[in-house]
Motif scaffolding. Sequence first.
Motif, short mmCIF file in Angstrom:
data_model
loop_
_atom_site.label_atom_id
_atom_site.label_comp_id
_atom_site.label_asym_id
_atom_site.label_seq_id
_atom_site.Cartn_x
_atom_site.Cartn_y
_atom_site.Cartn_z
N TRP A 171 0.83 -1.21 0.00
CA TRP A 171 0.00 0.00 0.00
C TRP A 171 0.87 1.26 0.00
CZ3 TRP A 171 -1.50 -4.58 2.17
CH2 TRP A 171 -2.76 -5.07 1.80
N LYS A 172 2.03 1.19 0.67
CA LYS A 172 2.96 2.34 0.67
C LYS A 172 3.54 2.55 -0.73
CE LYS A 172 4.36 1.42 5.44
NZ LYS A 172 5.44 0.88 6.28
N ILE A 173 3.87 1.44 -1.40
CA ILE A 173 4.41 1.54 -2.77
C ILE A 173 3.36 2.16 -3.68
CG2 ILE A 173 5.11 0.16 -4.78
CD1 ILE A 173 6.45 -1.79 -2.74
N ALA A 174 2.10 1.74 -3.52
CA ALA A 174 1.01 2.31 -4.34
C ALA A 174 0.90 3.81 -4.11
CB ALA A 174 -0.31 1.62 -4.01
N GLU A 175 1.01 4.26 -2.86
CA GLU A 175 0.93 5.69 -2.55
C GLU A 175 2.12 6.44 -3.15
OE1 GLU A 175 -0.40 9.31 -1.14
OE2 GLU A 175 -1.48 7.42 -1.33
N ALA A 176 3.32 5.82 -3.11
CA ALA A 176 4.51 6.45 -3.70
C ALA A 176 4.33 6.63 -5.21
CB ALA A 176 5.75 5.60 -3.41
N ILE A 177 3.71 5.64 -5.87
CA ILE A 177 3.46 5.73 -7.32
C ILE A 177 2.46 6.85 -7.61
CG2 ILE A 177 2.44 4.51 -9.29
CD1 ILE A 177 3.73 1.91 -7.99
N GLU A 184 12.09 3.34 -10.34
CA GLU A 184 13.50 3.02 -10.11
C GLU A 184 13.91 3.36 -8.68
OE1 GLU A 184 16.83 1.25 -10.66
OE2 GLU A 184 15.37 1.30 -12.30
N TYR A 185 13.45 4.54 -8.20
CA TYR A 185 13.77 4.98 -6.85
C TYR A 185 13.12 4.04 -5.82
CZ TYR A 185 14.71 8.24 -3.01
OH TYR A 185 15.15 8.82 -1.85
N ILE A 197 6.79 -3.90 -9.04
CA ILE A 197 6.48 -2.46 -8.88
C ILE A 197 5.68 -1.97 -10.07
CG2 ILE A 197 7.50 -0.14 -8.69
CD1 ILE A 197 9.86 -1.54 -7.17
N ASP A 198 6.04 -2.44 -11.27
CA ASP A 198 5.32 -2.04 -12.48
C ASP A 198 3.87 -2.54 -12.44
OD1 ASP A 198 5.35 -0.85 -15.15
OD2 ASP A 198 5.01 -2.91 -15.84
N LYS A 199 3.66 -3.74 -11.93
CA LYS A 199 2.30 -4.29 -11.83
C LYS A 199 1.45 -3.48 -10.84
CE LYS A 199 2.70 -7.73 -14.68
NZ LYS A 199 1.92 -7.73 -15.93
N ILE A 200 2.05 -3.07 -9.73
CA ILE A 200 1.32 -2.22 -8.76
C ILE A 200 0.97 -0.90 -9.42
CG2 ILE A 200 1.54 -0.97 -6.56
CD1 ILE A 200 3.34 -3.36 -5.61
#
Length: 579
Positions: A171-177, A184-185, A197-200
Motif C-alpha cells: 500500500w505504501k508503494i502504491a501511494e509512492a506511485i 527506479e527509486y 512495482i510495475d504491476k502495482i
Amino acid sequence: MLRTSALNIITELGITGGCNVQYALHPESFEYCVIEVNPRVSRSSALASKATGYPIAKVAAKIALGYTLDEIPNAITGKTYASFEPMLDYCVVKIPRLPFDKFITAKRTLTTQMKATGEVMSICHNFEGALMKAIRSLEQHVDSLMSYDFTDLDESELIEELAVVDDRRIWKIAEAIRRDISKEYIHRITKIDRWFIDKIAILVEMEQALKTQPLTEELPLEAKRMEFPDYVIANLCGRTEADIKALRQGYKITAAYKMVDTCAAEFAAATPYYYSVYGGPDTENEAVAAHDKKKVLVLGSGPIRIGQGIEFDFCSVHCTWAFKKEGYETIIVNNNPETVSTDFDIADKLYFEPLTPEDVENIVNIEKPDGAVVQFGGQTAIKLTEALMKMGVKILGTSAEDVDAAEDRELFDEILEQCQIPRPKGHTVFTAEEAKKAASELGYPVLVRPSYVLGGQGMRIAVSDEDVEEYIGIINQIAQEHPILVDKYLMGKEIEVDAVCDGNDILIPGIMEHIERAGIHSGDSISVYPAQTISKKAKDTIAEYTRRLAKALHPYRTVHQQGNRNSDRAAGNKGYSWI
C-alpha cells in the motif's frame, strides 16, 4: 539455474519423496545461497499442490510405498502420470494473514520471526487480478491498494516508510506511485523487483482512470479483468454498486471460470477445480453446471487466524462428505491453501475464490445451488448469510433470522427474557461517550466488544474511562455495521456447552469447564472435558437453559412436530442446527 541446483541437491542427498529447498537470490546478479533443505513436505508443498493441482503429499506417500513417478496416475487429468511436470497458464498469488488487526499495538515489522497465522491464495490469468483477489481474501477490511491511507505523510516521511518492511508495504508503494516517485527509486529503496512495482503501478493507473474517464465498455472490462470489485469501481466513479453491476451486465462483462489442470490445457481435466476470470462476451466458461441432481454450496472459513482455525475447515469437509452420502452434488468455495477443504478431490467441485458477496454470487449464478451451508465456515460464512438470501439461495440448517437473533444483542436479549435466562446487565452503544456513560451506570469492570464477532476480536475488559476510550478507538478503526456492546464483567467460572438440535430433540455432547477466569477467550484458555468442579445442580441448569435456547432459536420445530420426521428427511426437509 535454481531448478538444476535443486535437482543436484536432492540427488546428492538421496531424497525419496517430498523435499523443499529454499534459496536467497541476489537481486542484481546470479549469486545465490541455499538457506535450507527440508526433506519433508512443508507449508510451501501445500501451496504448490493447490497452485498446480499436483498432489505432492499423495504422490510422496506412494513413492514411500515403492512406486515410481511414472507408475502414479495424475488424478486431475486421469491420462498423464506424476512424472509429467505441472505447467501453468495462469498466475497464483499467496499473501500471509498477519494478525495486526487483533494485536493493534504489536510491532508490524516483518523479519525472520514468523508472525503469520495463516495465508490466502488466489488464481487469475494476470498478476494484477490475482493480487486484487488475494487482498480481499484476507478478510482484514482491505479490498484494494487504497485500503490503507498514507495521504497524511509528506514525501520524505513516505520515503522513510518505504524502507520499513511490514505488512502494509504494498500500500505504501502504491501511494509512492500516486505521488510520481519513480519506480527506479522505489526499487532502490525496497529492492523489490521492478516487475512487481510495475504491476502495482498498473493497478494505480486503473484507479486514476476510473476516477477521471467515462465508463465506456473498454474501461469496466479492463477494471474487471484486474479483479476490481464492483463497489470499489463505484466508489472511484462516484456511482452506486448497483449502477456498476447493471452497467457491466449490459456490456456482458461477467465472470467465467477456468479449470486448474496441471498441464496448461494440453490434456482435458477430469477433476473440476476452478478459478474466475473476467473477459468479454466471448470468454469461454469451463465450469459446466449440471442441473439433474440436487446441489449444496458449502462456504469455507477463509484464512486461518486467531479465533478461527483449522477446526472450521474440517467441519466443512465432514459436512461435504455427509451431503455426498445423501446423494447431493457438493460445491466448496474457499481460498485457503493450507486446508483439507481445498484439496481438489474433497467436493464434486472446488472454486478457489474470495469469500465476498460478489465473488460468491458469480458462482451462484452459474451453479444455482438448492441450498447453502454457512454454519461450518465460522464468522466468514455466517457474514454471507444475508447476501445469500438476497441471491435467492436457501440457507440449510439454522435460518438467517435465527443466526441474527443469536448474534444481535437486542434480539438475543428478548429471547433470554422470554426464556427467563439471567445474564449480565449491558448496554448497546455507538460512541465512546455513550460507552463511558454505560460503564458508569453498570460499574467497572465492564466488557467492551463489537456485536457479531468471533475469536474475541476487539473484545476487552475495561476498568476505567481511559480503557473505554482506547478500546472504542480500536474497535472503530474498522467501519462498524453493528453496534458496540458494553456489559457488566462478572468474575466467575466460564463454562461452554455444545448442543445439536433437529427442532424437536436436543443432544448435548458435553459441558466444558474453563480453568482460566471468565473473559479469557476459549481459544486462549485451557478447558477440561467433562467439567470437573461443576455441581450437578449447575449442570442441570446449564442443560435446561441450553434446551430453552435451542427451542427459542429454531424455526423448523413446527415442521417436525407435524407428520412423520423420516418422510420430512426423505423429502430433503432437513432442519438441523448447531447452537
